[in-house]
Every structure is written in C-alpha cells, then in structure tokens.
Design an enzyme around this catalytic site. Structure first.
Site, mmCIF file in Angstrom:
data_model
loop_
_atom_site.group_PDB
_atom_site.id
_atom_site.type_symbol
_atom_site.label_atom_id
_atom_site.label_comp_id
_atom_site.label_asym_id
_atom_site.label_seq_id
_atom_site.Cartn_x
_atom_site.Cartn_y
_atom_site.Cartn_z
ATOM 1 C CE1 TYR A 270 -22.008 63.244 72.484
ATOM 2 C CE2 TYR A 270 -21.610 64.363 70.407
ATOM 3 C CZ TYR A 270 -21.204 64.035 71.680
ATOM 4 O OH TYR A 270 -19.990 64.492 72.155
ATOM 5 C CE LYS B 50 -22.259 66.422 74.240
ATOM 6 N NZ LYS B 50 -21.748 66.660 75.592
#
Ligand code: NAI
Length: 246
Positions: free
Chosen positions: A154, A158
């Site tokens: 993740y 990002k």
C-alpha cells in the site's frame, strides 16, 4: 466553489471517501459520474444524488480494466459533453508484514492503487488535452509519505501516486490540465474501521487536534483543489491528516 456545467468522475464512489466526494461535487453544482466494481454497490450513492437533485451517471467499472476505463471515459464525454474533473479515489489494502506478504497481495494492491490510477488518469488526460482543460486528483496517503507497519504494498502505491501526480503536472500543464494529490490521514471509512481499536485510538492520540478524519474532510479538499480558487495549484500533495505526523 462552483462546478455548474462541469462533469466530475469519481472512482470507487460507492462508499467512504469516494461517496462523500461524489455528494460534495453534486452539492456544488457538478454533474457527477460515479464508478465502482459493482453496479449494486452504487445504488445508495445514486439514490442520495437523486434525492439532492444532482444529475448523475453510474458505471460498473473495475479501474484495473483498461478497456472498460477507456470506454467509460468516452461514454462520459459523449453523454455529458466533457470530462472536467477526475478523482482517482478507488483503492484497496491487503496488509501483511514484509516477511509474510504473499506476492498475490503485493500485485493486487499495485494493480488497483497504482495501475488503476494510471489507467483512469491516462484515459481522462487524453480527453482533457483535447478540451484544453481539466483537473486530475489522485488519492495518496500519509502512509505513502511516512510508511506504515504491515503496508509494504500500500505504501509503495501511495508514494508512487505522488510520483505520477508530479510527472503529470509537468507533462499536462501546457494543455490546461492541473494535477494534484491528497494525502489523507486516518479517516473513518469501511477501509479503516476494520483496523484494531487500539491502533485507531493511538492514531487519534497522535493528532494535535485529537481526532480521526471524516470522509467529508477529504471531499472538501478534493473540491477545493478542483475549483477555480485553486487555479494556481498544481503538482502538490495536500496532507489532510489532522497533523498526525507532525
Ligand atoms: P473504502 O474501502 O471505504 O472505499 C473504496 C472504494 O473503492 C470501494 O467502494 C471499493 O469497492 C472501490 N474499489 C476497490 N477496488 C476497485 C476497483 N478495482 N475498481 C473500482 N472501484 C474499486 O476506502 P476509503 O477509505 O474510502 O479510501 C478511498 C481512497 O482513499 C483509497 O484510495 C484509499 O487508499 C485512500 N485513503 C484512505 C484513507 C483512510 O483513512 N480511509 C487514508 C489515506 C488514503
């Protein structure tokens, strides 16, 4: 802020931040296009948009499906006349510590959070470039900037989104397109509600204002960045995190 006559596409709009964002743009006069992986999941947001007398369209589109994304964007252009704003909000988590993370969990998160943003951003940019105007907004995260335990996949996406945002801002500025990212802190949505309560309490405690965010806090940031009032802002990452990482 006023989006009268503007068409705003929000991905992952069935719930959480995406839903709040769709409702916010509708409240400010925009035509709203909501997309998510299943049409059924969009019925609630469509109902609310209708109740608020917002002109809205719904598309069942998986952002990892390039053909479906391109078709949606062309359909929006044909039916609404333009694609003025896209909020690349759709995102997932599949957490695990580095030593335990399965390759499949890594690939899945990259596919949705990074490739999905590329797919939608590219399809929208082609239309916006022809129009000579547009705004692209991407969902980053504090986790992308600072890292987070258990979120190798993740965090990579990002941070990657920030790289794409800055690159697109440089490439597309000449064509009248602004590109920015929002880096939310911990916002109470279904994605975050599944985290252990003690972690959420810790996050709240780390914030100088002792709060977790609401989806509307992020929706407000997207609306500002898409507005005329933000006409001189491009290539930036706006942290909306209650100061959690100060
Ligand atoms: P959520 O899990 O509540 O909602 C995400 C939506 O995206 C869901 O409706 C889901 O069906 C949709 N979606 C997932 N995969 C998709 C795909 N392949 N194609 C189309 N739609 C898809 O998430 P939340 O919390 O509202 O987050 C929204 C965005 O904000 C995400 O990109 C997330 O990473 C980011 N974010 C959220 C934070 C939070 O604290 N909630 C913090 C920082 C960033």
């Amino acid at each position: 802020m006023n989006f009268n006559g503007k068409t705003v596409v929000v991905t992952g709009a069935a719930r959480g931040i995406g839903k709040a964002t769709a409702l916010k743009f509708g409240e400010k006069g925009g035509k709203v296009v909501v997309c998510d992986i299943s049409m059924d999941s969009l019925s609630e947001v469509m109902e609310e948009l209708k109740t608020n007398q917002v002109e809205a369209l719904a598309f069942e589109v998986d952002v990892t499906d390039r053909e479906a994304v391109e078709k949606m964007m062309n359909d929006v252009k044909d039916q609404c006349g333009s694609v003025d704003v896209i909020v690349n909000n759709a995102g997932i988590t599949a957490d695990g510590r580095l030593v335990k993370m399965e390759e499949e969990a890594f690939d899945k998160v990259i596919d949705v959070n990074l490739k999905g943003v590329f797919n939608c951003g590219q399809a929208a940019a082609r239309i916006m470039a022809e129009q000579g105007s547009g705004v692209i907004l991407n969902a980053s995260s504090v986790v992308g900037i600072y890292g987070n335990f258990g979120q190798t996949n993740y965090a990579a996406t990002k941070w990657g989104v920030i790289g794409m945002t800055k690159t697109w801002a440089k490439e597309l500025g000449k064509q009248g397109i602004r590109v920015n990212a929002v880096a939310p802190g911990f916002i109470l949505t279904p994605m975050v509600e599944k985290m252990p309560e003690n972690v959420l309490d810790m996050m709240k405690d780390k914030s100088p204002i002792k709060k977790l965010g609401k989806p509307e806090d992020i929706a407000n940031a997207y609306a500002f960045l898409a507005s005329e009032e933000a006409g001189f802002i491009t290539g930036t990452v706006l942290s909306v995190d209650g100061g959690v990482v100060l």
